[in-house]
Design a protein around this motif. Structure first.
Motif, PDB file in Angstrom:
ATOM      1  N   PHE A 221     -18.414  22.423 -15.520  1.00 40.14           N
ATOM      2  CA  PHE A 221     -17.324  22.208 -16.478  1.00 40.14           C
ATOM      3  C   PHE A 221     -16.038  21.812 -15.755  1.00 40.14           C
ATOM      4  O   PHE A 221     -15.333  20.880 -16.176  1.00 40.14           O
ATOM      5  CB  PHE A 221     -17.071  23.481 -17.296  1.00 40.14           C
ATOM      6  CG  PHE A 221     -17.907  23.601 -18.526  1.00 40.14           C
ATOM      7  CD1 PHE A 221     -18.257  22.493 -19.277  1.00 40.14           C
ATOM      8  CD2 PHE A 221     -18.348  24.851 -18.962  1.00 40.14           C
ATOM      9  CE1 PHE A 221     -19.028  22.601 -20.424  1.00 40.14           C
ATOM     10  CE2 PHE A 221     -19.111  24.980 -20.106  1.00 40.14           C
ATOM     11  CZ  PHE A 221     -19.463  23.852 -20.825  1.00 40.14           C
TER      12      PHE A 221
ATOM     13  N   HIS B  25     -14.802  28.765 -20.486  1.00 38.62           N
ATOM     14  CA  HIS B  25     -15.809  28.262 -21.411  1.00 38.62           C
ATOM     15  C   HIS B  25     -17.226  28.550 -20.935  1.00 38.62           C
ATOM     16  O   HIS B  25     -18.138  28.727 -21.755  1.00 38.62           O
ATOM     17  CB  HIS B  25     -15.607  26.764 -21.645  1.00 38.62           C
ATOM     18  CG  HIS B  25     -14.375  26.442 -22.428  1.00 38.62           C
ATOM     19  ND1 HIS B  25     -13.199  26.048 -21.846  1.00 38.62           N
ATOM     20  CD2 HIS B  25     -14.126  26.499 -23.767  1.00 38.62           C
ATOM     21  CE1 HIS B  25     -12.283  25.846 -22.783  1.00 38.62           C
ATOM     22  NE2 HIS B  25     -12.815  26.124 -23.956  1.00 38.62           N
ATOM     23  N   SER B  26     -17.437  28.621 -19.629  1.00 37.55           N
ATOM     24  CA  SER B  26     -18.763  28.953 -19.122  1.00 37.55           C
ATOM     25  C   SER B  26     -19.141  30.378 -19.499  1.00 37.55           C
ATOM     26  O   SER B  26     -20.240  30.637 -19.997  1.00 37.55           O
ATOM     27  CB  SER B  26     -18.809  28.785 -17.596  1.00 37.55           C
ATOM     28  OG  SER B  26     -20.084  29.117 -17.101  1.00 37.55           O
TER      29      SER B  26
ATOM     30  N   LEU C 225     -19.563  30.618 -23.395  1.00 35.50           N
ATOM     31  CA  LEU C 225     -20.771  29.998 -23.923  1.00 35.50           C
ATOM     32  C   LEU C 225     -22.026  30.746 -23.494  1.00 35.50           C
ATOM     33  O   LEU C 225     -22.946  30.933 -24.294  1.00 35.50           O
ATOM     34  CB  LEU C 225     -20.847  28.541 -23.477  1.00 35.50           C
ATOM     35  CG  LEU C 225     -19.814  27.602 -24.122  1.00 35.50           C
ATOM     36  CD1 LEU C 225     -19.868  26.223 -23.496  1.00 35.50           C
ATOM     37  CD2 LEU C 225     -20.051  27.509 -25.620  1.00 35.50           C
TER      38      LEU C 225
ATOM     39  N   ASP D 149     -12.826  29.360 -27.569  1.00 37.30           N
ATOM     40  CA  ASP D 149     -12.414  28.213 -26.765  1.00 37.30           C
ATOM     41  C   ASP D 149     -10.893  28.218 -26.637  1.00 37.30           C
ATOM     42  O   ASP D 149     -10.201  28.833 -27.456  1.00 37.30           O
ATOM     43  CB  ASP D 149     -12.883  26.892 -27.392  1.00 37.30           C
ATOM     44  CG  ASP D 149     -12.101  26.535 -28.650  1.00 37.30           C
ATOM     45  OD1 ASP D 149     -11.096  25.809 -28.519  1.00 37.30           O
ATOM     46  OD2 ASP D 149     -12.473  26.985 -29.750  1.00 37.30           O
TER      47      ASP D 149
ATOM     48  N   ALA E 102     -23.080  22.786 -22.039  1.00 40.00           N
ATOM     49  CA  ALA E 102     -22.811  23.792 -23.071  1.00 40.00           C
ATOM     50  C   ALA E 102     -24.105  24.266 -23.725  1.00 40.00           C
ATOM     51  O   ALA E 102     -24.322  25.473 -23.904  1.00 40.00           O
ATOM     52  CB  ALA E 102     -21.862  23.227 -24.123  1.00 40.00           C
TER      53      ALA E 102
ATOM     54  N   SER F 176     -25.871  25.579 -31.360  1.00 39.37           N
ATOM     55  CA  SER F 176     -24.727  26.471 -31.537  1.00 39.37           C
ATOM     56  C   SER F 176     -24.991  27.646 -32.472  1.00 39.37           C
ATOM     57  O   SER F 176     -24.544  28.763 -32.197  1.00 39.37           O
ATOM     58  CB  SER F 176     -23.509  25.684 -32.026  1.00 39.37           C
ATOM     59  OG  SER F 176     -22.362  26.487 -32.035  1.00 39.37           O
TER      60      SER F 176
END
Length: 448
Positions: free
Chosen positions: A147, A167-168, A171, A178, A199, A277
């Motif tokens: 990322f 974000h890593s 997720l 976020d 992601a 997601s």
């Protein structure tokens, strides 16, 4: 006297788990109200701080204030720590410190770890915790590096690394928070293959469950074979992701507000992203509120199913869904046993799957009914929000920021129960199971 009463109240592993998560949420909400945690001059409302802490600890991702602009870097780090603890489990993190301090893990702690990791036995539980921590930190580290490298093309180095790390972790733990600002999530990167693929891999790896990851890592060992659990998880996960992506692509192909304006490659990428997601990750690359109602219903089903046992996500779990489908097919074929990969499932597994599903469906239904009296919004919008909270997903059609005080309380409760599990709640408030010494005479009723 008080200590004895407290011990009797939290005597079982489910009670300890619930109390532990509750304490983390309260502590996190207090920290978020401190001056250094928020940008605004006035501290956030108590309910908003509590909502954010509950969302982070339950690794949901629903937010009543914009994470990227409302909270300072310190506030975001507090949220990130709660995400990590919530994803791995507070007992797993506590075990990490115990290992560093070379302290022996007690039998009581092993029992709680067994409950937290959904294991059937305490055998090798500490060794599994070590592997859980190793896999989590390695995967999060690789994801953060990828990322960060990609973000370097769009922003300064320090910002790129910080966002990459945030974000890593978010997720992989299926949190969905976020810090892009203005609730944008990954919409600006809808056609970016690097961001989307990394992601999706983080979400899938976090949602498979650490037992499955350990099983996959052992593939080089002599005479290695995938366990039945891993086979069911991998098969069900693959079918749900591909099936969901196909439905989303077909339903949204001509919708100019979502996929319609994208080229075919971007449509395919976005479809898979929106299918992955709902594994309880909560990030989106297209506007969820602009999806057609049929597509939102598909996502609701995917959110209700959720991830796999022993993972960082919620929902009724893929294995529960697989057992239900297996039972359905068995009944249609006129058979007696549910069989997966030439292995028969015990009746107790089928009863447990039915119990989990019925309890979860009842909870979602009741919460939606209550929310329909406190919020003035469309029914499907309310059902989407409730399922997202219960499945600890974090996707929203835009309702979260419009919730009333009562609505926020309901969603907080759902996120909490979604993280600890409906069975954990049942075992906490219910009576202890007793061994049955006799069985009543068999009776028959007419069905169908």
């Amino acid at each position: 006297m008080l200590r004895r009463a407290a011990r009797s109240f939290v005597s079982s592993p489910p009670q300890i788990l619930m109390l532990g998560f509750f304490v983390i949420i309260l502590l996190g909400s207090c920290l978020l109200m401190l001056p250094f945690a928020h940008v605004a001059e006035k501290p956030p409302h108590v309910i908003d701080a509590l909502f954010t802490a509950a969302s982070a600890t339950s690794v949901t991702g629903l937010a009543v204030v914009d994470t990227g602009t409302y909270w300072t870097t310190a506030g975001q780090v507090i949220i990130l720590v709660m995400i990590q603890i919530g994803g791995l489990g507070f007992m797993t993190v506590a075990t990490l410190f115990a290992i560093f301090l070379k302290r022996k893990i007690s039998l009581r702690e092993k029992l709680v770890l067994q409950q937290a990791l959904n294991q059937t036995s305490m055998e090798g539980i500490v060794r599994l915790v070590r592997r859980v921590l190793l896999y989590a930190f390695v995967i999060e580290g690789v994801g953060a590096a990828l990322f960060s490298i990609r973000f370097m093309f769009d922003m300064p180095l320090g910002t790129a690394i910080y966002r990459g790390v945030f974000h890593s972790i978010s997720l992989f733990n299926n949190a969905g928070f976020d810090i892009m600002g203005n609730y944008r999530s990954l919409v600006d990167y809808v056609g970016d293959p690097v961001i989307n693929i990394v992601a999706m891999l983080l979400i899938i790896l976090g949602g498979l469950g650490f037992v499955v990851l350990a099983d996959l890592v052992d593939w080089r060992k002599p005479h290695w074979k995938l366990s039945l659990h891993s086979k069911v998880v991998l098969t069900t996960t693959g079918l749900l992701i591909v099936g969901g992506a196909v439905f989303i692509l077909l339903l949204e192909y001509t919708n100019e507000a979502t996929l319609g304006s994208l080229n075919f490659g971007e449509k395919l990428l976005a479809s898979f992203m929106q299918s992955v997601s709902p594994r309880t990750a909560g990030v989106n690359s297209i506007d969820i509120g602009s999806l057609r109602q049929a597509t939102q219903l598909i996502i609701i089903v995917l959110m209700f199913i959720g991830t796999s046992p022993g993972s960082t996500g919620g929902g009724i779990k893929t294995t529960t869904f697989a057992v239900l489908i297996g039972s359905f097919i068995t009944m249609l074929r006129g058979k007696e046993d549910v069989i997966f990969f030439r292995r028969r499932l015990a009746d107790e597994r089928v009863y447990k799957a039915l119990t989990i599903t019925l309890l979860s469906f009842t909870l979602v239904t009741l919460a939606t009914m209550i929310l329909s009296t406190t919020e003035d919004h469309h029914f499907l919008m309310l059902l989407f929000e409730v399922t997202s909270a219960f499945g600890t997903v974090g996707l929203t059609t835009g309702l979260t920021v419009q919730l009333t005080f009562a609505g926020k309380i309901i969603i907080i409760f759902l996120m909490f129960i979604g993280r600890v599990g409906v069975l954990t709640l049942t075992f906490t408030v219910g009576s202890k199971q007793e061994k049955v010494l006799h069985r009543e005479a068999e009776g028959k009723i007419i069905l169908g």
